[in-house]
Design a protein around this motif. Structure first.
Motif, PDB file in Angstrom:
ATOM      1  N   VAL A  43      93.145  42.031  30.700  1.00  0.00           N
ATOM      2  CA  VAL A  43      93.403  43.344  31.288  1.00  0.00           C
ATOM      3  C   VAL A  43      94.423  44.074  30.428  1.00  0.00           C
ATOM      4  O   VAL A  43      95.278  43.443  29.798  1.00  0.00           O
ATOM      5  CB  VAL A  43      93.902  43.199  32.742  1.00  0.00           C
ATOM      6  N   GLN A  44      94.316  45.388  30.393  1.00  0.00           N
ATOM      7  CA  GLN A  44      95.296  46.178  29.661  1.00  0.00           C
ATOM      8  C   GLN A  44      96.563  46.365  30.485  1.00  0.00           C
ATOM      9  O   GLN A  44      96.537  46.287  31.723  1.00  0.00           O
ATOM     10  CB  GLN A  44      94.703  47.537  29.295  1.00  0.00           C
TER      11      GLN A  44
ATOM     12  N   GLU B 201     104.005  40.546  29.247  1.00  0.00           N
ATOM     13  CA  GLU B 201     104.781  39.341  29.551  1.00  0.00           C
ATOM     14  C   GLU B 201     104.260  38.580  30.762  1.00  0.00           C
ATOM     15  O   GLU B 201     104.735  37.474  31.060  1.00  0.00           O
ATOM     16  CB  GLU B 201     106.264  39.678  29.741  1.00  0.00           C
ATOM     17  N   ASP B 202     103.278  39.110  31.459  1.00  0.00           N
ATOM     18  CA  ASP B 202     102.625  38.389  32.544  1.00  0.00           C
ATOM     19  C   ASP B 202     101.543  37.449  32.024  1.00  0.00           C
ATOM     20  O   ASP B 202     100.973  36.670  32.791  1.00  0.00           O
ATOM     21  CB  ASP B 202     101.991  39.357  33.548  1.00  0.00           C
ATOM     22  N   THR B 203     101.252  37.516  30.745  1.00  0.00           N
ATOM     23  CA  THR B 203     100.245  36.653  30.152  1.00  0.00           C
ATOM     24  C   THR B 203     100.631  35.188  30.300  1.00  0.00           C
ATOM     25  O   THR B 203     101.719  34.780  29.904  1.00  0.00           O
ATOM     26  CB  THR B 203     100.055  36.993  28.668  1.00  0.00           C
TER      27      THR B 203
ATOM     28  N   SER C 247      97.062  42.788  27.592  1.00  0.00           N
ATOM     29  CA  SER C 247      97.272  43.354  26.259  1.00  0.00           C
ATOM     30  C   SER C 247      98.015  44.690  26.355  1.00  0.00           C
ATOM     31  O   SER C 247      97.851  45.445  27.305  1.00  0.00           O
ATOM     32  CB  SER C 247      95.935  43.568  25.569  1.00  0.00           C
ATOM     33  N   SER C 248      98.798  44.958  25.331  1.00  0.00           N
ATOM     34  CA  SER C 248      99.586  46.201  25.307  1.00  0.00           C
ATOM     35  C   SER C 248      98.796  47.349  24.729  1.00  0.00           C
ATOM     36  O   SER C 248      97.728  47.174  24.178  1.00  0.00           O
ATOM     37  CB  SER C 248     100.866  45.988  24.506  1.00  0.00           C
TER      38      SER C 248
END
Length: 128
Positions: free
Chosen positions: A12-13, A89-91, A127-128
């Protein structure tokens, strides 16, 4: 004993949302405190959220407050984690966990060793 299977992870973005689900099999799901944890590469497993047996009370890590919501449906033997406003940072790999010993307070329920059963995890990538 309870078996736990997570689903709902994905890519997810940043700013997007995902809903994780954890299906439990076995008896007496409604007697387990349920929690969500996550583990990023090279880091220790960390607490995300927990919920009491009835769902009346929840606890969250500071990183999750205001963005994530834990819920459970005892009739369906399921616990969910709604994640909004996701950040890179939730990855992590997200794990569902069950504690058979009842709610012992927000501080202790944030500890990995409080939980007796774990799922295999589901990958969340933001992803950023």
């Amino acid at each position: 004993q309870v078996q736990l299977v997570e689903s709902g992870g994905g890519l997810v973005q940043a700013g997007g949302s995902l809903r994780l689900s954890c299906a439990a099999s076995g008896r007496a799901f409604s007697t387990y405190v349920m929690g969500w944890f996550r583990q990023a590469p090279g880091k220790e497993r960390e607490f995300v959220a927990a919920i009491t047996t009835t769902g009346a009370f929840t606890a969250y890590a500071d990183s999750a407050k205001g963005r994530f919501t834990i819920s459970r449906d005892n009739a369906k033997n399921m616990v969910a984690l709604q994640m909004n406003s996701l950040k890179p940072e939730d990855t992590a790999v997200y794990y569902c966990a069950a504690d058979r010993n009842g709610w012992t307070g927000s501080t202790r329920q944030a500890l990995v060793h409080e939980y007796d059963y774990w799922g295999q995890g589901t990958q969340v990538t933001c992803s950023s």
